[in-house]
Design an enzyme around this catalytic site. Structure first.
Site, PDB file in Angstrom:
ATOM      1  N   HIS A 130      24.818 -61.157   1.971  1.00  0.00           N
ATOM      2  CA  HIS A 130      25.025 -61.946   3.196  1.00  0.00           C
ATOM      3  C   HIS A 130      25.468 -63.350   2.755  1.00  0.00           C
ATOM      4  CE1 HIS A 130      23.676 -64.302   6.740  1.00  0.00           C
ATOM      5  NE2 HIS A 130      23.737 -63.169   7.414  1.00  0.00           N
ATOM      6  N   ASP A 207      16.399 -61.002  -1.474  1.00  0.00           N
ATOM      7  CA  ASP A 207      16.620 -61.302  -0.063  1.00  0.00           C
ATOM      8  C   ASP A 207      16.077 -60.126   0.749  1.00  0.00           C
ATOM      9  OD1 ASP A 207      17.648 -61.322   2.512  1.00  0.00           O
ATOM     10  OD2 ASP A 207      19.679 -61.883   1.939  1.00  0.00           O
ATOM     11  N   GLN A 210      16.466 -57.813   5.572  1.00  0.00           N
ATOM     12  CA  GLN A 210      16.606 -56.514   6.250  1.00  0.00           C
ATOM     13  C   GLN A 210      15.568 -55.497   5.790  1.00  0.00           C
ATOM     14  OE1 GLN A 210      18.528 -55.986   8.794  1.00  0.00           O
ATOM     15  NE2 GLN A 210      19.783 -57.821   8.673  1.00  0.00           N
ATOM     16  N   LYS A 233      13.308 -60.780  12.490  1.00  0.00           N
ATOM     17  CA  LYS A 233      13.805 -59.417  12.260  1.00  0.00           C
ATOM     18  C   LYS A 233      12.645 -58.426  12.108  1.00  0.00           C
ATOM     19  CE  LYS A 233      17.935 -61.071   9.814  1.00  0.00           C
ATOM     20  NZ  LYS A 233      19.060 -60.993  10.726  1.00  0.00           N
ATOM     21  N   CYS A 371      28.639 -61.558   8.534  1.00  0.00           N
ATOM     22  CA  CYS A 371      28.368 -62.586   7.512  1.00  0.00           C
ATOM     23  C   CYS A 371      28.430 -62.001   6.108  1.00  0.00           C
ATOM     24  CB  CYS A 371      27.028 -63.282   7.727  1.00  0.00           C
ATOM     25  SG  CYS A 371      26.889 -64.106   9.301  1.00  0.00           S
TER      26      CYS A 371
HETATM   27  N1  7TS Z   1      20.155 -62.002   4.457  1.00  0.00           N
HETATM   28  C1  7TS Z   1      20.446 -60.865   5.089  1.00  0.00           C
HETATM   29  C2  7TS Z   1      20.568 -59.587   4.318  1.00  0.00           C
HETATM   30  C3  7TS Z   1      20.617 -60.865   6.486  1.00  0.00           C
HETATM   31  O1  7TS Z   1      20.890 -59.722   7.112  1.00  0.00           O
HETATM   32  C4  7TS Z   1      20.487 -62.094   7.186  1.00  0.00           C
HETATM   33  C5  7TS Z   1      20.757 -62.160   8.665  1.00  0.00           C
HETATM   34  C6  7TS Z   1      20.153 -63.239   6.469  1.00  0.00           C
HETATM   35  C7  7TS Z   1      20.009 -63.166   5.106  1.00  0.00           C
HETATM   36  C8  7TS Z   1      19.938 -64.544   7.142  1.00  0.00           C
HETATM   37  O2  7TS Z   1      18.787 -64.515   7.931  1.00  0.00           O
HETATM   38  P1  7TS Z   1      18.431 -65.735   8.867  1.00  0.00           P
HETATM   39  O3  7TS Z   1      17.272 -65.245   9.676  1.00  0.00           O
HETATM   40  O4  7TS Z   1      18.068 -66.880   7.984  1.00  0.00           O
HETATM   41  O5  7TS Z   1      19.650 -66.022   9.683  1.00  0.00           O
HETATM   42  N2  7TS Z   1      21.550 -61.132   9.146  1.00  0.00           N
HETATM   43  C9  7TS Z   1      22.098 -61.035  10.379  1.00  0.00           C
HETATM   44  C10 7TS Z   1      22.842 -59.925  10.766  1.00  0.00           C
HETATM   45  O6  7TS Z   1      23.058 -58.942  10.074  1.00  0.00           O
HETATM   46  N3  7TS Z   1      23.248 -60.099  12.020  1.00  0.00           N
HETATM   47  O7  7TS Z   1      22.823 -61.279  12.466  1.00  0.00           O
HETATM   48  C11 7TS Z   1      22.087 -61.876  11.438  1.00  0.00           C
END
Ligand code: 7TS
Length: 413
Positions: A130, A207, A210, A233, A371
């Site tokens: 990401h 990370d 997910q 999430k 992303c």
């Molecule tokens: N890493 C992964 C693998 C992600 O899927 C996401 C967010 C992030 C980091 C960042 O997370 P945040 O909570 O700090 O924003 N992924 C997604 C997505 O797949 N669709 O919207 C956000």
């Protein structure tokens, strides 16, 4: 003769759905089918109630002496203990509250990274990261004249482990890797990645944005040095996340943001800093959302992750079977080990248009590059349509998705 039968634990999805009030919503005059769980999951009533109860009954800043503050502090710190148990950390000192995964990566890049990365060092990430696990390291590498190395991805969407092993040398200082790909659903072999990195003397950041909602997380067993996830999430609120780090490493890292709460003593000449975990929690934190995160994690634990996973795997299998036979539809990401997420493209139709036509039929999916622009480039697509499933999704919802996709294709091609 004794016979042994394995009885698959039953999962009452209709009961589960009652805990999520938003699932009764209509979108475009139809009962909504929410399949954008990888972006953010919906919240159970208990989480919504916890937010409301905090603001109605004991809203106060933490670490103060009055009654409300003591209640708020106790609830805030109770979440830290629940998180520690949820990911099996050794100590609550290793649990830092952040705004989310993005902040977790940046915290480590700005503190550990700035202290430890020097010219010529190598940081290894993968081709399926990401942007939040690319950009902070790229900024750091540019600043320090270090080198960013990329583990390539196969046509199925799996990491090429042989290539990874060849990338590891004494120059590698950090491997930062996504546990589960948000665009492909691939579950990466993090244990093997970590063991190999450690043999080469590199630390590993995982990370978990997910993975935390779908898989059992055991940071001690994994032996990662850092692990980050986002509360929103995992059925929790937005604006709160967690950075786990091994205690010794966190102790030796320089501070991130300066301000109140993270200090022991301040004079105009010098400041001494708090012990872990407060050293990294400057200013008034996100108290309400952190308190409600405990309720979300308890909700997952009460419903048993392995039983949820069985249900989600059934949905993945069913949706894969149903979607893959649609003419012109290609699934991007066919790894052997996947979570309940399907990315696909349709011949001669733009993902965005499919997304709009699905929304018209009450179905929420994400379309675009998710992303992960370098990954989309790797697969030669501008983006995909992504359906991601959570514990409350049903086979009937998969049926609605499948017939809506067929209808969209008819309209577009
Ligand atoms: N890493 C992964 C693998 C992600 O899927 C996401 C967010 C992030 C980091 C960042 O997370 P945040 O909570 O700090 O924003 N992924 C997604 C997505 O797949 N669709 O919207 C956000």
């Amino acid at each position: 003769m004794e016979t042994t039968t394995t009885i698959k634990p039953t999962f009452d999805v209709s009961e589960i759905r009652k805990s999520f009030p938003i699932l009764e919503r209509e979108v475009n005059n139809q009962l909504m089918v929410y399949l954008d769980n990888a972006a953010t999951s919906q919240k159970p009533q208990a989480v919504i109630d916890a937010l409301n109860y905090y603001y109605s009954n004991y809203n106060a800043n933490i670490h103060r002496v009055h009654t409300l503050a003591e209640e708020a502090t106790a609830a805030y710190e109770a979440t830290r203990t629940t998180v520690k148990d949820f990911i099996n950390a050794k100590s609550t000192d290793e649990i830092i509250f952040t705004r989310g995964t993005t902040e977790g990566v940046n915290l480590v890049a700005y503190t550990w990274g700035r202290k430890n990365i020097t010219e010529g060092d190598e940081i290894i990430i993968s081709g399926m990261e990401h942007h939040s696990n690319i950009v902070p390291w790229q900024i750091l590498c540019n600043e320090k004249k270090a080198v960013l190395k990329i583990i390539p991805v196969s046509d199925e969407g799996e990491l090429l482990m042989d290539k990874y092993k060849k990338l590891l040398s004494s120059k590698a200082k950090l491997v930062s890797i996504v546990h589960v790909s948000n665009a492909l659903g691939t579950v990466n072999p993090v244990k093997e990645i970590i063991d190999e990195a450690h043999k080469a003397g590199a630390l590993v950041f995982v990370d978990g944005a997910q993975s935390t909602v779908h898989l059992d997380i055991d940071v001690q067993e994994m032996d990662c040095d850092f692990f980050a996830f986002s509360g929103h999430k995992v059925y929790g609120p937005t604006g709160v996340g967690v950075l786990y780090g091994k205690k010794k490493i966190l102790e030796e890292m320089p501070v991130f943001m300066g301000g109140g709460e993270m200090i022991k003593e301040v004079t105009f000449e010098k400041t001494t800093f708090s012990d872990l975990p407060y050293k990294y929690e400057a200013g008034t934190p996100n108290i309400a959302d952190t308190i409600a995160l405990k309720v979300a994690l308890d909700f997952v634990t009460e419903n048993k992750k392995d039983i949820i996973r069985n249900h989600e795997n059934d949905l993945l299998k069913y949706a894969t079977e149903q979607l893959s036979v649609i003419e012109g539809l290609q699934i991007i990401g066919t790894a052997k080990n996947k979570v309940s997420l399907i990315s696909f493209v349709i011949k001669n139709a733009h993902p965005q248009d499919i997304g709009v036509l699905l929304d018209n039929q009450g179905i929420a999916v994400r379309t675009g590059h998710h992303c992960t622009q370098p990954l989309m480039k790797r697969f030669g697509v501008p983006g995909t349509v992504r359906a991601s499933f959570a514990m409350y999704n049903t086979k009937e919802e998969v049926d609605r998705l499948v017939s809506a996709v067929k209808k969209a294709i008819k309209m577009l091609t």
